[in-house]
Design a protein around this motif. Structure first.
Motif, mmCIF file in Angstrom:
data_model
loop_
_atom_site.group_PDB
_atom_site.id
_atom_site.type_symbol
_atom_site.label_atom_id
_atom_site.label_comp_id
_atom_site.label_asym_id
_atom_site.label_seq_id
_atom_site.Cartn_x
_atom_site.Cartn_y
_atom_site.Cartn_z
ATOM 1 N N MET A 120 -12.611 4.918 0.252
ATOM 2 C CA MET A 120 -12.414 5.447 1.604
ATOM 3 C C MET A 120 -13.493 6.468 1.953
ATOM 4 O O MET A 120 -13.901 6.573 3.122
ATOM 5 C CB MET A 120 -11.029 6.059 1.722
ATOM 6 C CG MET A 120 -9.906 5.038 1.717
ATOM 7 S SD MET A 120 -8.282 5.770 1.974
ATOM 8 C CE MET A 120 -8.415 6.307 3.679
ATOM 9 N N PHE A 177 0.163 8.646 1.040
ATOM 10 C CA PHE A 177 -1.301 8.614 1.005
ATOM 11 C C PHE A 177 -1.881 8.363 2.388
ATOM 12 O O PHE A 177 -2.733 9.119 2.862
ATOM 13 C CB PHE A 177 -1.759 7.532 0.027
ATOM 14 C CG PHE A 177 -3.218 7.589 -0.313
ATOM 15 C CD1 PHE A 177 -3.648 8.260 -1.443
ATOM 16 C CD2 PHE A 177 -4.171 6.972 0.480
ATOM 17 C CE1 PHE A 177 -4.997 8.326 -1.770
ATOM 18 C CE2 PHE A 177 -5.516 7.021 0.173
ATOM 19 C CZ PHE A 177 -5.929 7.699 -0.958
ATOM 20 N N GLY A 178 -1.426 7.310 3.043
ATOM 21 C CA GLY A 178 -2.019 6.922 4.322
ATOM 22 C C GLY A 178 -1.683 7.849 5.472
ATOM 23 O O GLY A 178 -2.567 8.268 6.238
ATOM 24 N N CYS A 217 -6.460 1.193 6.154
ATOM 25 C CA CYS A 217 -5.165 0.869 5.530
ATOM 26 C C CYS A 217 -5.345 -0.131 4.388
ATOM 27 O O CYS A 217 -4.650 -0.053 3.367
ATOM 28 C CB CYS A 217 -4.198 0.310 6.555
ATOM 29 S SG CYS A 217 -3.483 1.545 7.664
ATOM 30 N N MET A 271 -5.343 4.979 -7.082
ATOM 31 C CA MET A 271 -5.464 6.144 -6.214
ATOM 32 C C MET A 271 -6.884 6.697 -6.237
ATOM 33 O O MET A 271 -7.468 7.007 -5.190
ATOM 34 C CB MET A 271 -4.461 7.207 -6.656
ATOM 35 C CG MET A 271 -4.218 8.294 -5.628
ATOM 36 S SD MET A 271 -3.064 9.549 -6.235
ATOM 37 C CE MET A 271 -1.646 8.526 -6.634
ATOM 38 N N ASN A 324 4.352 -2.991 5.962
ATOM 39 C CA ASN A 324 4.262 -2.565 4.569
ATOM 40 C C ASN A 324 5.634 -2.348 3.946
ATOM 41 O O ASN A 324 5.838 -2.615 2.760
ATOM 42 C CB ASN A 324 3.441 -1.276 4.487
ATOM 43 C CG ASN A 324 3.126 -0.875 3.066
ATOM 44 O OD1 ASN A 324 2.523 -1.632 2.313
ATOM 45 N ND2 ASN A 324 3.548 0.316 2.684
ATOM 46 N N SER A 380 -9.209 4.252 -4.537
ATOM 47 C CA SER A 380 -9.028 4.296 -3.088
ATOM 48 C C SER A 380 -9.744 5.508 -2.478
ATOM 49 O O SER A 380 -10.375 5.395 -1.421
ATOM 50 C CB SER A 380 -7.535 4.336 -2.749
ATOM 51 O OG SER A 380 -7.326 4.384 -1.364
ATOM 52 N N MET A 388 -6.015 1.433 0.963
ATOM 53 C CA MET A 388 -5.032 2.345 0.379
ATOM 54 C C MET A 388 -4.642 1.886 -1.028
ATOM 55 O O MET A 388 -4.745 0.700 -1.361
ATOM 56 C CB MET A 388 -3.787 2.426 1.267
ATOM 57 C CG MET A 388 -4.048 2.877 2.684
ATOM 58 S SD MET A 388 -4.421 4.621 2.802
ATOM 59 C CE MET A 388 -4.791 4.772 4.560
ATOM 60 N N TRP A 403 0.834 -1.206 0.000
ATOM 61 C CA TRP A 403 0.000 0.000 0.000
ATOM 62 C C TRP A 403 0.864 1.249 0.000
ATOM 63 O O TRP A 403 2.022 1.227 0.434
ATOM 64 C CB TRP A 403 -0.911 0.014 1.232
ATOM 65 C CG TRP A 403 -1.867 -1.112 1.293
ATOM 66 C CD1 TRP A 403 -3.115 -1.169 0.739
ATOM 67 C CD2 TRP A 403 -1.678 -2.394 1.928
ATOM 68 N NE1 TRP A 403 -3.715 -2.381 0.995
ATOM 69 C CE2 TRP A 403 -2.854 -3.156 1.723
ATOM 70 C CE3 TRP A 403 -0.640 -2.963 2.646
ATOM 71 C CZ2 TRP A 403 -3.014 -4.446 2.215
ATOM 72 C CZ3 TRP A 403 -0.790 -4.254 3.128
ATOM 73 C CH2 TRP A 403 -1.964 -4.985 2.912
ATOM 74 N N ASN A 404 0.290 2.340 -0.473
ATOM 75 C CA ASN A 404 0.954 3.637 -0.445
ATOM 76 C C ASN A 404 0.647 4.292 0.904
ATOM 77 O O ASN A 404 -0.301 5.074 1.030
ATOM 78 C CB ASN A 404 0.457 4.515 -1.600
ATOM 79 C CG ASN A 404 1.191 5.845 -1.675
ATOM 80 O OD1 ASN A 404 1.995 6.168 -0.816
ATOM 81 N ND2 ASN A 404 0.893 6.617 -2.702
ATOM 82 N N ILE A 405 1.448 3.966 1.894
ATOM 83 C CA ILE A 405 1.228 4.488 3.244
ATOM 84 C C ILE A 405 1.906 5.839 3.420
ATOM 85 O O ILE A 405 1.337 6.775 3.982
ATOM 86 C CB ILE A 405 1.748 3.495 4.302
ATOM 87 C CG1 ILE A 405 1.013 2.151 4.177
ATOM 88 C CG2 ILE A 405 1.585 4.058 5.706
ATOM 89 C CD1 ILE A 405 -0.461 2.215 4.436
ATOM 90 N N ASP A 462 2.795 0.329 8.885
ATOM 91 C CA ASP A 462 3.771 0.604 7.823
ATOM 92 C C ASP A 462 5.050 -0.205 7.993
ATOM 93 O O ASP A 462 5.794 -0.394 7.021
ATOM 94 C CB ASP A 462 4.098 2.096 7.797
ATOM 95 C CG ASP A 462 4.895 2.484 6.563
ATOM 96 O OD1 ASP A 462 4.507 2.066 5.452
ATOM 97 O OD2 ASP A 462 5.908 3.190 6.703
#
Length: 404
Positions: free
Chosen positions: A329, A137-138, A291, A322, A161, A325, A294, A132-134, A158
């Motif tokens: 979300m 993004f997160g 999460c 993106m 991740n 997501s 994401m 995931w793009n933490i 993360d």
């Protein structure tokens, strides 16, 4: 493992706050289209974000957690979030991705038929099914919604991740690379432990667990620097949102990857909302569920450059994930807020105008951009192969330009 405090005090305003985050992403996209900022500028900002802003926020979050909210994370729970992250990704991301893409491609080779997935895409379809793009993004979204209480849980998530993106995904990309590539275990370990956010999380946890007294001036300075993480991250996401890379001929493979990525998360979230809604009043559970929604990590773009994958396909996949997501979300936060308003009882009436606004806005922009791009391609002469164009590709994670 002790239960975390309910999220009732932190969550009543999550939908408006998320709407602000979505507008920041659209603002980043808008200023790029106006020419006020370029992707090269975004590259420099991304380095600042990953190496300075996020680490500062991670250190101060863990270091001062006892002083601020009195709910330190038990030592055993420090390993729970990373384990959930890695276990989920491997069982509900890597395994389905390999069964659907890798096994079918293997059967095509055995039968001697035209492969359904070209060699310059196969590895990426599997690698993009997990991780995931933490960082970009997160972190900003969770920080904006839940503050320090939620931020420490996504920081623990993360850790797992980082192992996925720099370890498992890298291994998959190397194994399925179009050319001859060799997996380097030493390089993987160096990548994992040299990640600045991971180092910062470990430093902050050690400072907290050892009871190091909080030096207020240092903590205030770190918090002052870290506060700029959210707006800068969201603007950068908008800068890298590029609908011009969307191609209709890539849509089928993109949709297949997105279904594998998001279907298990949506199913689990729906079951919890219907049958165990009381779980949605705790920050820890809510952050973990978010999460799983994401998008793909941006690290797959430099991987595609390094190992000769179809960069245009990978860029489109990252951008589509993106947008998907953001939509998922938004819906999830509306449901969570409805549950919160009823103290654990489901009530889906309210705030749906925000869902319609976000879905309609993003969907309209994407549809218009795709239609314009494909119309322009039909009216233009045939393009030469990418290898003949001398195309220069840059990402915020590469230190050099790669010519293909």
């Amino acid at each position: 493992v002790g239960r975390r405090p309910p999220a009732a005090s932190a969550m009543p305003q999550v939908v408006p706050e998320f709407a602000k985050a979505g507008l920041a992403v659209l603002a980043g996209y808008g200023i790029k289209r106006l020419g006020w900022i370029t992707e090269d500028d975004g590259k420099a900002l991304a380095k600042l974000l990953i190496n300075v802003l996020i680490p500062s926020l991670l250190v101060v979050t863990f270091w001062t957690q006892n002083q601020k909210n009195g709910t330190p994370i038990p030592v055993a729970e420090t390993f729970v979030q990373p384990a959930i992250c890695v276990g989920w990704a491997c069982l509900l991301g890597l395994l389905p991705g390999w069964l659907f893409f890798g096994l079918r491609a293997r059967n095509d080779r055995i039968k001697g038929v035209t492969p359904r997935y070209p060699s310059d895409r196969l590895g990426m379809t599997i690698a993009c099914s997990l991780g995931w793009n933490i960082g970009m993004f997160g972190f900003p979204i969770i920080q904006q919604l839940f503050g320090a209480e939620g931020f420490k849980y996504i920081a623990l998530f993360d850790i797992g991740n980082v192992i996925l993106t720099y370890g498992v995904s890298y291994y998959v990309v190397v194994v399925y690379a179009p050319g001859e590539s060799q997996f380097d275990c030493k390089r993987v370990l160096v990548r994992i432990f040299s990640a600045r956010p991971l180092q910062a999380a470990f430093i902050g946890m050690i400072m907290s667990l050892t009871g190091l007294p909080v030096w207020q001036f240092a903590a205030d300075w770190l918090e002052f620097v870290g506060k700029s993480n959210a707006p800068i991250s969201l603007l950068i996401l908008g800068v890298y949102l590029d609908f011009s890379k969307w191609r209709l001929q890539n849509a089928v493979h993109c949709v297949q990857v997105l279904v594998i990525r998001f279907a298990p998360s949506v199913l689990v979230f729906t079951l919890i909302a219907l049958f165990r809604p009381k779980l949605l009043v705790n920050v820890e559970e809510v952050v973990t569920l978010l999460c799983f929604l994401m998008p793909c990590g941006l690290i797959v773009i430099p991987y595609s450059l390094e190992f000769g994958y179809d960069v245009h396909f990978v860029s489109m996949l990252v951008n589509v994930s993106m947008v998907a997501s953001l939509i998922l979300m938004t819906v999830a936060l509306v449901v969570i807020t409805a549950v919160q308003d009823r103290q654990g009882n489901v009530n889906f009436a309210g705030a749906w105008w925000i869902v319609l606004l976000v879905i309609g806005g993003l969907g309209g922009i994407a549809a218009a951009a795709v239609a314009f791009t494909n119309r322009r391609e039909r009216s233009s002469p045939p393009r030469r192969p990418v290898s003949d164009q001398g195309l220069e590709l840059k990402t915020p994670f590469t230190q050099h330009e790669v010519k293909v």
